[in-house]
Design an enzyme around this catalytic site. Structure first.
Site, PDB file in Angstrom:
ATOM      1  N   ILE A  16      24.970   3.365 -31.081  1.00 35.42           N
ATOM      2  CA  ILE A  16      24.124   4.056 -30.101  1.00 35.42           C
ATOM      3  C   ILE A  16      22.643   3.767 -30.291  1.00 35.42           C
ATOM      4  O   ILE A  16      21.820   4.175 -29.482  1.00 35.42           O
ATOM      5  CB  ILE A  16      24.356   5.585 -30.132  1.00 35.42           C
ATOM      6  N   GLY A  17      22.286   3.043 -31.334  1.00 40.25           N
ATOM      7  CA  GLY A  17      20.878   2.714 -31.528  1.00 40.25           C
ATOM      8  C   GLY A  17      20.676   1.852 -32.757  1.00 40.25           C
ATOM      9  O   GLY A  17      21.501   1.847 -33.673  1.00 40.25           O
ATOM     10  N   GLY A  75      17.361   0.297 -35.334  1.00 38.03           N
ATOM     11  CA  GLY A  75      15.951   0.214 -35.666  1.00 38.03           C
ATOM     12  C   GLY A  75      15.715  -0.757 -36.794  1.00 38.03           C
ATOM     13  O   GLY A  75      16.625  -1.483 -37.214  1.00 38.03           O
ATOM     14  N   PHE A 111      15.193  -0.228 -39.974  1.00 36.28           N
ATOM     15  CA  PHE A 111      15.822   0.088 -41.252  1.00 36.28           C
ATOM     16  C   PHE A 111      17.265   0.561 -41.140  1.00 36.28           C
ATOM     17  O   PHE A 111      17.887   0.874 -42.152  1.00 36.28           O
ATOM     18  CB  PHE A 111      15.005   1.154 -41.992  1.00 36.28           C
ATOM     19  N   GLY A 112      17.804   0.675 -39.931  1.00 37.35           N
ATOM     20  CA  GLY A 112      19.170   1.158 -39.842  1.00 37.35           C
ATOM     21  C   GLY A 112      19.766   1.071 -38.456  1.00 37.35           C
ATOM     22  O   GLY A 112      19.048   0.931 -37.458  1.00 37.35           O
ATOM     23  N   ASP A 119       5.437   8.012 -37.503  1.00 39.67           N
ATOM     24  CA  ASP A 119       6.102   7.127 -36.536  1.00 39.67           C
ATOM     25  C   ASP A 119       6.553   7.929 -35.312  1.00 39.67           C
ATOM     26  O   ASP A 119       7.720   7.861 -34.906  1.00 39.67           O
ATOM     27  CB  ASP A 119       7.292   6.420 -37.185  1.00 39.67           C
TER      28      ASP A 119
END
Length: 338
Positions: A22-23, A25, A27-28, A157
């Protein structure tokens, strides 16, 4: 209480990118999952990209921040995993409450590739009241982090993809991988002010939201929420940025030139009535009052965004003042809606 790698593997259909991702970034990667111990509630599993430089530090920072922080507008952590996979490689993951309505980013900038809620993609529209609610939610979360948590935390962030929306569209701030802790109680105010001075800290955050401080990033977030334009939009070049663009349109009589197209439609609805009767005239008079207030509210919220995204730290206040200012705008809107 932790959770095993095997449990998370089963919960996410083998960390399946096709059906459960679902996403993603820096770092993960985040997967939708169903834990065996509670199949009635889906969870979000953030698998850390340990080969990415800084990922382990990001994992530790996020664990530490979420362990210390408790607020209704922060993303709630359920558990974590620090283990090895079936090949003996180190594995780290965080398990969060699942946010049914995805990220604010997906609502402001829906794309055909967004799979978090495909059946509603064509209907996605955040009205003015909902955007004001989200603005208050995010400001409240940041104010808590700065002033009311066990140790003051600077998020570092703040951006739409890190604002998650639950089934009621209540906002929850997440992703604390870049969070910075302020530990000396005697100098908290000075340290928070230092975070608002771009020359005092190393650059952290994402392009377009690079943060002289959370108040600055929040100001950019507000402008994006109400204009529908990313700070990295192609229109922003040759010295024009989202701050300057909004500053040119922050007055009530010009604000319609800057706002999101959905908000423009909300502002113009019912303007096409052609039958003029006494009842219609009274109804239209009420609508005009409402629309005038909407314009004033939009101008006020844009002005707040402009103020807090100023390059000069002296032009910005702390998050406590942000909460007061944004709540006042929301109250102004609600006073006409009642």
């Amino acid at each position: 209480m932790g959770i095993s790698y095997n449990e998370l593997l089963k919960a996410t259909n083998g960390f399946n990118d096709s059906t459960n991702l679902i996403g993603k970034g820096s770092f993960g990667s985040v997967y939708r999952g169903i834990l065996q111990q509670d199949e009635s509630k889906p969870v979000a599993v953030k698998v850390i990209h340990l080969k990415q430089r800084g990922a382990t530090a990001s994992f530790m920072a996020e664990c530490d921040a979420l362990r210390r922080a408790r607020h209704r507008n922060l993303l709630k952590i359920i558990t974590c995993c620090s283990s090895t996979d079936f090949h003996g490689n180190p594995f780290k993951a965080l398990v969060f409450e699942f946010m049914a309505n995805g990220s604010l980013e997906n609502w402001l900038h829906p794309t055909a590739g967004d799979t978090s809620n495909d059946d509603q993609l064509h209907e996605r529209n955040l009205n003015l009241e909902t955007r004001l609610d989200i603005a208050v939610d995010v400001a409240s979360a940041l104010n808590y982090l700065h002033h009311d948590s066990e140790s003051p935390i600077v998020h570092c962030d703040v951006k739409p993809s890190n604002v998650l929306l639950d089934e009621d569209l209540t906002a929850h701030v997440g992703d604390f991988g870049l969070a910075k802790f302020l530990f000396n109680p005697s100098s908290i105010s000075r340290q928070l002010n230092a975070q608002e001075d771009a020359s005092s800290i190393a650059v952290k955050g994402s392009i377009g939201y690079v943060s002289p401080g959370d108040a600055y990033s929040y100001g950019i977030l507000l402008l994006e929420m109400f204009t529908g334009k990313r700070p990295t939009d192609d229109m922003f070049k040759d010295g024009l940025n989202i701050h300057n663009f909004c500053k040119m349109h922050e007055l009530t009589e010009r604000v319609e030139e800057a706002i999101d197209s959905y908000l423009s439609l909300e502002l113009r609805e019912d303007h096409n009535d052609t039958e003029v009767t006494k009842s219609n005239m009274l109804r239209n008079e009420g609508r005009n009052i409402h629309k005038d207030t909407m314009r004033q509210v939009l101008a006020s919220i844009i002005q707040i965004g402009v103020k807090f995204s100023s390059d000069l730290p002296s032009d910005r206040c702390n998050m406590s003042q942000v909460v007061v200012d944004v709540q006042a705008v929301k109250n102004q809107f609600l006073s006409v809606m009642l």
